[in-house]
Scaffold this motif. Structure first.
Motif, mmCIF file in Angstrom:
data_model
loop_
_atom_site.group_PDB
_atom_site.id
_atom_site.type_symbol
_atom_site.label_atom_id
_atom_site.label_comp_id
_atom_site.label_asym_id
_atom_site.label_seq_id
_atom_site.Cartn_x
_atom_site.Cartn_y
_atom_site.Cartn_z
ATOM 1 N N TRP A 54 -4.212 9.447 1.738
ATOM 2 C CA TRP A 54 -3.360 9.374 0.552
ATOM 3 C C TRP A 54 -1.959 9.937 0.837
ATOM 4 O O TRP A 54 -1.373 10.612 -0.009
ATOM 5 C CB TRP A 54 -4.006 10.158 -0.594
ATOM 6 N N GLY A 55 -1.442 9.678 2.030
ATOM 7 C CA GLY A 55 -0.114 10.169 2.370
ATOM 8 C C GLY A 55 -0.174 11.587 2.929
ATOM 9 O O GLY A 55 -1.245 12.205 2.996
ATOM 10 N N ASP A 56 0.979 12.068 3.392
ATOM 11 C CA ASP A 56 1.115 13.429 3.920
ATOM 12 C C ASP A 56 0.241 13.670 5.150
ATOM 13 O O ASP A 56 -0.206 14.788 5.380
ATOM 14 C CB ASP A 56 0.776 14.479 2.839
ATOM 15 N N ALA A 75 5.266 4.693 4.855
ATOM 16 C CA ALA A 75 5.349 5.876 3.997
ATOM 17 C C ALA A 75 4.126 5.891 3.084
ATOM 18 O O ALA A 75 3.460 4.865 2.906
ATOM 19 C CB ALA A 75 6.632 5.844 3.172
ATOM 20 N N GLN A 76 3.836 7.051 2.500
ATOM 21 C CA GLN A 76 2.608 7.244 1.721
ATOM 22 C C GLN A 76 1.389 6.921 2.614
ATOM 23 O O GLN A 76 1.460 7.131 3.807
ATOM 24 C CB GLN A 76 2.589 6.409 0.429
ATOM 25 N N GLY A 77 0.331 6.371 2.046
ATOM 26 C CA GLY A 77 -0.851 6.098 2.856
ATOM 27 C C GLY A 77 -1.595 4.903 2.309
ATOM 28 O O GLY A 77 -1.364 4.469 1.169
ATOM 29 N N PHE A 107 -4.261 4.694 -9.528
ATOM 30 C CA PHE A 107 -3.670 5.933 -9.004
ATOM 31 C C PHE A 107 -3.092 5.659 -7.624
ATOM 32 O O PHE A 107 -3.618 6.131 -6.601
ATOM 33 C CB PHE A 107 -4.722 7.043 -8.996
ATOM 34 N N VAL A 108 -2.070 4.867 -7.589
ATOM 35 C CA VAL A 108 -1.463 4.404 -6.343
ATOM 36 C C VAL A 108 0.058 4.425 -6.510
ATOM 37 O O VAL A 108 0.566 4.653 -7.617
ATOM 38 C CB VAL A 108 -1.914 2.954 -6.025
ATOM 39 N N THR A 109 0.762 4.136 -5.434
ATOM 40 C CA THR A 109 2.202 3.941 -5.563
ATOM 41 C C THR A 109 2.441 2.447 -5.828
ATOM 42 O O THR A 109 1.488 1.686 -6.009
ATOM 43 C CB THR A 109 2.949 4.490 -4.324
#
Ligand code: IMP
Length: 423
Positions: A11-13, A222-224, A236-238
């Motif tokens: 989920w990113g990071d 970017a993100q995941g 619950f996403v970008t």
């Protein structure tokens, strides 16, 4: 492989900024292809720590062309500020190219994002970064967006900006939301327009010419993958395609150009914002992992939710992205755990499942089924090869890679450039 894509698997990071910095040693071009300044890519060089939001992570190496592709949504004022800050630290920013087709985030998109989050019912909150990402991508799909090429025609740009701001303000006023201060926003935009003008290019040509010339190009996700608008844990996403396919649509290269896909994942799992997270650790256990892993958002500073490694979700992500080389980061965060858990299945309404549920929303009700492995209880921070790792750390890495059905290419054992090794 001349053309590689690097994607976040969770989920990113996942530590993509650092890995990109490491991979760019022999790279000619780094291309961002989706997202916006919701991203925060951290790169530590010596004692300096940089967090990049829009500028590609290749910026710290000399002569690398850094492309901000058509698939991004770009806040022009933020980009200008980020570039000025880098230039102020002596970093050469002349190689940054901004796609004329990238969509621009305006002040009203940010207000719309923040006010939606503030007003959403408890169940609907997404926990966005409030950078205006969703509303700007909505405007793009609605064909009312403003693109970077408009910057080259400042009078037309000003007219569209003012018209849209007035229309949004009427909507904000009716909803009791603070309006855009049009004059002060235009002043900031005007400065950004002048600053960014020399960087606006047809980056589709730039990137394809580099592909034709056999240059080494790295596409920086970017993100995941689990935040992908199509393949992630919707809603619950970008708002963009964070998976490898996005590299093509977000930059204009053909699919056949991609040679290698790197998938970056942490040795455990984190998530920022709302949404299901089956292996999340709550209370003191979650707090401990957050503290050891220094898990606070690079963009918003929000504490990240932490939990055990989820092999179901990582296998799914590796499949969607076609991962050739796994990059496993933050192994050192697990150094002090006597035992480690890995989620290998879910129980959903009494049935055992080994895949992403048909409705990703069911991830909020599944019960994770764990297998347990012994920890290594020793520092991995100084290891510079796979064989220098403690035996149990090697076994853990091989297990999570095998469950993810991908091969390990790189391991990272700390935030610095040198704390990384290839396998
Ligand atoms: P947005 O991208 O700001 O619309 O936020 C949508 C979701 O994606 C929220 O859960 C954010 O926390 C998450 N998100 C967006 N960008 C990042 C990132 O760079 N790292 C981790 N999570 C992110």
């Amino acid at each position: 492989m001349p053309v590689s894509v690097l994607i976040g698997i969770q989920w990113g990071d996942e530590g993509k900024g650092k890995i990109i910095d490491v991979l760019t040693e022999n790279i000619d071009m780094v291309v961002r292809f989706q997202g916006g300044n919701n991203a925060g890519h951290t790169v530590e060089i010596g004692s300096e720590k940089y967090v990049l939001h829009l500028v590609p992570s290749g910026i710290f190496r000399k002569d690398i062309i850094c492309v901000i592709g058509n698939g991004l949504v770009v806040d022009p004022v933020s980009l200008m500020e980020e570039m000025k800050e880098l230039a102020g630290k002596g970093i050469d920013i002349s190689n940054i190219q901004l796609s004329s087709k990238a969509h621009l985030v305006m002040a009203y998109h940010k207000i719309a994002d923040a006010s939606r989050e503030a007003g959403a019912g408890a169940g609907k909150l997404i926990g966005t970064t409030k950078r205006g990402i969703g509303p700007t991508y909505s405007a793009k799909a609605d064909r009312t967006g403003i693109r970077a090429c408009e910057i080259l025609k400042p009078q037309k740009f000003e007219k569209i900006f003012r018209e849209q701001a007035i229309s949004w303000n009427a909507h904000f006023k009716a909803s009791g939301v603070e309006c855009v201060d049009i004059e002060s926003e235009w002043k900031k935009l005007f400065e950004a327009v002048a600053y960014l003008t020399p960087h606006i290019k047809d980056t589709v040509l730039t990137v394809n010419e580099a592909v034709r010339q056999g240059k080494n190009i790295l596409f920086e996700g970017a993100q995941g993958a689990l935040l992908d608008i199509d393949h992630g844990t919707y809603p619950f996403v970008t708002s963009s395609n964070t998976t490898a396919g996005g590299a093509c649509t977000g930059s204009g290269i053909p699919p056949k150009a991609i040679g290698c896909t790197y998938g970056v994942m942490k040795a455990y799992t984190t998530r920022v914002g709302e949404g299901p997270f089956p292996t999340e650790l709550h209370g003191e256990e979650g707090e401990t992992m957050r503290k050891i892993g220094r898990e606070f958002g690079a963009t918003t500073g929000r504490p990240r939710r932490c939990g055990w490694f989820d092999a179901i979700l990582c296998r799914y992500s590796c499949m969607v992205n076609g991962v050739d080389k796994l990059t496993i980061t933050k192994l050192d965060v697990l150094d002090t755990y006597p035992e480690l858990k890995i989620c290998t299945a879910y129980e959903l309404n009494g049935t055992l499942i080994k895949n992403m549920p048909l409705d990703p929303g069911d991830l909020s009700i599944v019960k994770p089924v764990y297998e347990t492995m012994p920890g290594w209880m020793a520092s991995t921070a100084e290891a510079r090869s796979f064989n220098e790792l403690p035996e149990n750390a090697r076994k853990y890495l091989l297990r999570i890679a095998s469950l993810s059905e991908a091969e390990i290419g790189i391991v990272s054992v700390g935030p610095r450039r040198d704390q990384t090794f290839k396998i």
